[in-house]
Design a protein around this motif. Structure first.
Motif, PDB file in Angstrom:
ATOM      1  N   PRO A 199      -9.224   1.537  -8.697  1.00  0.00           N
ATOM      2  CA  PRO A 199      -7.929   1.968  -9.237  1.00  0.00           C
ATOM      3  C   PRO A 199      -8.001   2.293 -10.724  1.00  0.00           C
ATOM      4  CG  PRO A 199      -7.605   0.126  -7.743  1.00  0.00           C
ATOM      5  CD  PRO A 199      -9.092   0.286  -7.912  1.00  0.00           C
ATOM      6  N   ARG A 200      -8.775   1.540 -11.469  1.00  0.00           N
ATOM      7  CA  ARG A 200      -8.920   1.827 -12.898  1.00  0.00           C
ATOM      8  C   ARG A 200      -9.505   3.217 -13.113  1.00  0.00           C
ATOM      9  NH1 ARG A 200      -6.655   0.917 -17.319  1.00  0.00           N
ATOM     10  NH2 ARG A 200      -6.695  -1.353 -16.980  1.00  0.00           N
ATOM     11  N   ARG A 259      -8.029   6.722   4.412  1.00  0.00           N
ATOM     12  CA  ARG A 259      -8.564   8.089   4.312  1.00  0.00           C
ATOM     13  C   ARG A 259     -10.059   8.110   4.589  1.00  0.00           C
ATOM     14  NH1 ARG A 259      -4.093   7.818   4.457  1.00  0.00           N
ATOM     15  NH2 ARG A 259      -2.453   9.039   3.469  1.00  0.00           N
ATOM     16  N   ARG A 260     -10.769   7.093   4.174  1.00  0.00           N
ATOM     17  CA  ARG A 260     -12.208   7.035   4.456  1.00  0.00           C
ATOM     18  C   ARG A 260     -12.469   6.894   5.959  1.00  0.00           C
ATOM     19  NH1 ARG A 260     -13.332   3.224  -0.811  1.00  0.00           N
ATOM     20  NH2 ARG A 260     -14.234   4.872  -2.147  1.00  0.00           N
ATOM     21  N   LEU A 261     -11.702   6.053   6.621  1.00  0.00           N
ATOM     22  CA  LEU A 261     -11.863   5.897   8.069  1.00  0.00           C
ATOM     23  C   LEU A 261     -11.519   7.184   8.796  1.00  0.00           C
ATOM     24  CD1 LEU A 261     -10.365   2.312   8.538  1.00  0.00           C
ATOM     25  CD2 LEU A 261     -12.753   2.987   8.933  1.00  0.00           C
ATOM     26  N   GLU A 262     -10.470   7.871   8.356  1.00  0.00           N
ATOM     27  CA  GLU A 262     -10.106   9.135   8.987  1.00  0.00           C
ATOM     28  C   GLU A 262     -11.221  10.163   8.824  1.00  0.00           C
ATOM     29  OE1 GLU A 262      -6.485  10.147   7.070  1.00  0.00           O
ATOM     30  OE2 GLU A 262      -5.228   8.926   8.400  1.00  0.00           O
ATOM     31  N   VAL A 271      -3.433   1.086  -3.426  1.00  0.00           N
ATOM     32  CA  VAL A 271      -4.558   1.991  -3.679  1.00  0.00           C
ATOM     33  C   VAL A 271      -5.695   1.701  -2.687  1.00  0.00           C
ATOM     34  CG1 VAL A 271      -6.237   2.798  -5.373  1.00  0.00           C
ATOM     35  CG2 VAL A 271      -3.951   2.105  -6.117  1.00  0.00           C
ATOM     36  N   GLY A 272      -6.035   0.424  -2.515  1.00  0.00           N
ATOM     37  CA  GLY A 272      -7.126   0.057  -1.617  1.00  0.00           C
ATOM     38  C   GLY A 272      -6.858   0.459  -0.176  1.00  0.00           C
ATOM     39  N   ALA A 273      -5.634   0.211   0.296  1.00  0.00           N
ATOM     40  CA  ALA A 273      -5.297   0.559   1.672  1.00  0.00           C
ATOM     41  C   ALA A 273      -5.311   2.064   1.879  1.00  0.00           C
ATOM     42  CB  ALA A 273      -3.925  -0.006   2.034  1.00  0.00           C
TER      43      ALA A 273
END
Length: 343
Positions: A227-228, A259-262, A252-254
């Motif tokens: 996030p930073r 999006r990475r899994l998609e 941010v993490g979720a």
């Protein structure tokens, strides 16, 4: 030049207080109409200092409404810009079709050349700065877009740095000797102009959200993306970044994980990626641990990555034919075998 005005409305009879308070505010700022809640004990206090072009006032009052009407605008030619910095309690500032909800720490501009209304639902205290419009160095169309928009240091940008500095300078003006007051007032006015320029040119939140998420989507393969990193890339505070994602019902993490899994799921389903190992696909989309990727994938989609890849391949190529069988009349028939794996 320093001019100090103070007014405390405690002594007038309750019925006289609205008129006295209206007179004090109008003499200090611009012509205003005031109504107060007389259903309970009501008091008001006002202290103002004029330092050259800048006026600094502190106002504390009970519930009520302050109105700058169209009639008052026509009768009173003063076209100053007023800046309200809420210190305690709440206020609603309405101008140009917008409403700014002011809580402690928030600031908003309002223009004396156009009608405005301030609704005070409870006892409150605010600092009000009044400056000539020319000092802000903004075109009229930008000034029009600036009014009744909330400036909040919690949202990052220049406000996160400048508002605490502005508060410190204004506090120091009251303690400083005559020689330093004018210098501090000029500096405070410059900071106020910088805040106005930043707010007038600030990107609307929907556009900022689109820009941040588009750049994050382009960096999904960076396993160390934080996030930073995103906050620094878009010149906003980390706190504001988290607040922006919260307003969209996520973190941010979720958002990054989803999006990475998609992206990984889409790649595993493509026939052209059949040669690439599942670990390689996981790494391509920012997962450093294949086992963590598999657990997250199964939790999201109910299948392991390997099961999803096989199912996707069968959907593309059709079911695999089984061994031929003889029909009752001696014709050879082909049967299809489809294997379903249960999780």
């Amino acid at each position: 030049m320093l001019t100090t005005v103070s007014c405390a409305l405690r002594e007038p009879a309750p019925g006289d207080r609205p008129a006295a308070w209206q007179r004090a505010l109008s003499e200090t700022f611009v012509d205003l109409e005031v109504t107060v809640d007389q259903g309970r004990p009501w008091t008001g206090e006002l202290t103002a200092q004029r330092l050259g072009a800048l006026q600094i006032a502190t106002e504390e009052s009970g519930p009520g409404t302050v109105l700058r009407s169209a009639r008052a605008v026509a009768a009173d030619p003063r076209g100053h810009i007023l800046v309200r910095r809420q210190l305690a309690g709440t206020a609603l500032l309405l101008q140009d079709g917008r409403t700014a909800e002011l809580r402690p720490g928030r600031l908003a501009f309002h223009d004396a050349r156009r009608p405005f209304r301030i609704v005070l639902p409870e006892r409150q205290r605010a600092r009000i700065l009044m400056v000539p419009r020319a000092l802000l160095r903004l075109e009229e169309r930008h000034l029009h877009a600036l009014t009744a928009t909330v400036v909040d240091e919690a949202e990052g940008g220049a406000a996160a740095l400048l508002l605490p500095l502005l508060d410190g300078l204004v506090d120091e003006v009251g303690r400083a000797g005559p020689a330093r007051r004018e210098q501090l007032a000029r500096t405070a006015a410059e900071i106020l102009a910088t805040v106005a320029l930043d707010q007038a040119g600030r990107e609307p939140e929907p556009a900022l959200w689109e820009r941040i998420t588009a750049s994050a989507a382009a960096r999904l393969g960076e396993s160390g993306l934080t996030p930073r990193d995103l906050a620094d890339q878009h010149a906003i505070s980390l706190r504001y970044l988290h607040l922006l994602f919260q307003r969209h019902g996520t973190t941010v993490g979720a958002w990054l994980r989803t999006r990475r899994l998609e992206a990984a799921r889409e790649e595993l389903a493509r026939p052209g990626s059949a040669h690439r190992s599942i670990a390689a696909v996981a790494a391509r989309w920012g997962f450093t641990s294949p086992s963590h990727f598999s657990r997250a994938f199964r939790a999201a989609y109910g299948l392991s990555p390997a099961q999803w890849r096989r199912t996707a391949a069968e959907n593309v190529h059709g079911p695999r034919p089984g061994p031929p069988t003889l029909s009752g009349d001696g014709r050879i028939e082909l049967t299809a075998r489809v294997t379903m794996e249960h999780v």
